[in-house]
Design a protein around this motif. Structure first.
Motif, PDB file in Angstrom:
ATOM      1  N   ILE A   1      -5.022   2.127  -1.662  1.00  0.00           N
ATOM      2  CA  ILE A   1      -4.652   0.823  -0.720  1.00  0.00           C
ATOM      3  C   ILE A   1      -5.851   0.758   0.076  1.00  0.00           C
ATOM      4  N   ASP A   2      -6.665  -0.529   0.221  1.00  0.00           N
ATOM      5  CA  ASP A   2      -7.456  -0.674   1.106  1.00  0.00           C
ATOM      6  C   ASP A   2      -6.959  -1.955   2.010  1.00  0.00           C
TER       7      ASP A   2
ATOM      8  N   ASN B 117      -6.460  -6.180   1.015  1.00  0.00           N
ATOM      9  CA  ASN B 117      -5.254  -6.076   0.162  1.00  0.00           C
ATOM     10  C   ASN B 117      -4.502  -7.330   0.452  1.00  0.00           C
ATOM     11  N   LYS B 118      -5.341  -8.515   0.449  1.00  0.00           N
ATOM     12  CA  LYS B 118      -4.719  -9.930   0.766  1.00  0.00           C
ATOM     13  C   LYS B 118      -4.158 -10.143  -0.558  1.00  0.00           C
TER      14      LYS B 118
ATOM     15  N   GLY C  16      -1.792 -14.952  -7.798  1.00  0.00           N
ATOM     16  CA  GLY C  16      -0.867 -14.340  -8.853  1.00  0.00           C
ATOM     17  C   GLY C  16       0.390 -13.464  -8.198  1.00  0.00           C
ATOM     18  N   ASP C  17       0.129 -12.865  -7.155  1.00  0.00           N
ATOM     19  CA  ASP C  17       1.034 -12.135  -6.470  1.00  0.00           C
ATOM     20  C   ASP C  17       2.092 -13.037  -5.922  1.00  0.00           C
TER      21      ASP C  17
ATOM     22  N   GLU D 140      -7.741   1.969   7.401  1.00  0.00           N
ATOM     23  CA  GLU D 140      -8.435   2.748   6.748  1.00  0.00           C
ATOM     24  C   GLU D 140      -7.818   2.750   5.206  1.00  0.00           C
ATOM     25  N   LYS D 141      -8.521   3.219   4.368  1.00  0.00           N
ATOM     26  CA  LYS D 141      -7.987   3.302   3.136  1.00  0.00           C
ATOM     27  C   LYS D 141      -6.936   4.630   2.827  1.00  0.00           C
ATOM     28  N   TYR D 142      -6.098   4.477   1.881  1.00  0.00           N
ATOM     29  CA  TYR D 142      -5.170   5.755   1.828  1.00  0.00           C
ATOM     30  C   TYR D 142      -4.510   5.366   0.308  1.00  0.00           C
ATOM     31  N   MET D 143      -3.938   6.529  -0.312  1.00  0.00           N
ATOM     32  CA  MET D 143      -3.163   6.221  -1.307  1.00  0.00           C
ATOM     33  C   MET D 143      -1.697   6.278  -0.967  1.00  0.00           C
TER      34      MET D 143
END
Length: 202
Positions: A65-66, A70-71, A75-76, A111-114
């Motif tokens: 996830i960034d 991540n807007k 479709g979401d 920050e990016k993360y998993m």
């Protein structure tokens, strides 16, 4: 294969508290769980975060996830409506949205993360050697992916025994939340950058 994976996810959700929160418990319960399985499966495919054990009995969903990108898309929004009508029920949708907003607010914003969203094993294999094998293999897949990307892993659970397992895997608790029903949710982080790759058992 996709139908099998969707069923594993659906059946796993039936066995955990999160399933009761997400799925309206009515006479369409089984169908709603199947739709939840499909929702999680397709979201994992879209985000390139689906992991399947080699015996095809275990599934993990963990993806990058960034927060800066991540807007939500149109479709979401459509998928959220499908979730509300087909899975949670309109009356539960607002409470679920508030719960999810709080959960997401505890994760990094810059920050990016998993994000380790889900792990489940075919219920027919629970408690057997193949169940432990599937879980260990899925853990290794998630850890390998995170170490290759050098990103921390975040997750949460309201199941105490799962929290203990995460701690055993090297996760640290960084927040605890007493939910409206009185139960506790633990928020956990694995600091991939500052910890060695989890050592696989022979």
């Amino acid at each position: 294969m996709s139908d099998k994976i969707i069923t594993i996810i659906a059946e796993a959700f039936k066995a955990i508290p999160a399933g009761n929160h997400l799925v309206k418990q009515d006479d369409k319960r089984d169908l709603r769980y199947q739709k939840l399985g499909a929702y999680v499966y397709h979201n994992a495919i879209k985000k390139n975060g689906l992991h399947l054990s080699s015996n095809e009995q275990g599934v993990a969903v963990c993806y990058e996830i960034d927060p800066k990108n991540n807007k939500k898309t149109f479709g979401d929004f459509i998928n959220d409506l499908k979730f509300a009508f087909g899975i949670s029920g309109i009356s539960n949708a607002l409470a679920i949205s508030k719960r999810q907003n709080y959960i997401q607010s505890q994760r990094p914003k810059d920050e990016k993360y998993m994000y380790w969203e889900f792990t489940g094993v075919n219920p027919n294999y629970q408690g057997m050697d193949s169940s432990a094998f599937s879980m260990g293999e899925l853990r290794d897949k998630v850890y390998t992916d995170a170490h290759e990307k050098q990103l921390p892993i975040f997750t949460e659970t309201s199941i105490r025994k799962n929290m203990i397992v995460y701690r055993r895997y090297g996760f640290d608790i960084y927040h605890e939340w007493t939910m409206p029903d009185g139960s506790t949710m633990w928020f956990l982080k694995y600091d991939t950058v500052n910890k060695p790759m989890f050592e696989k058992k022979a």
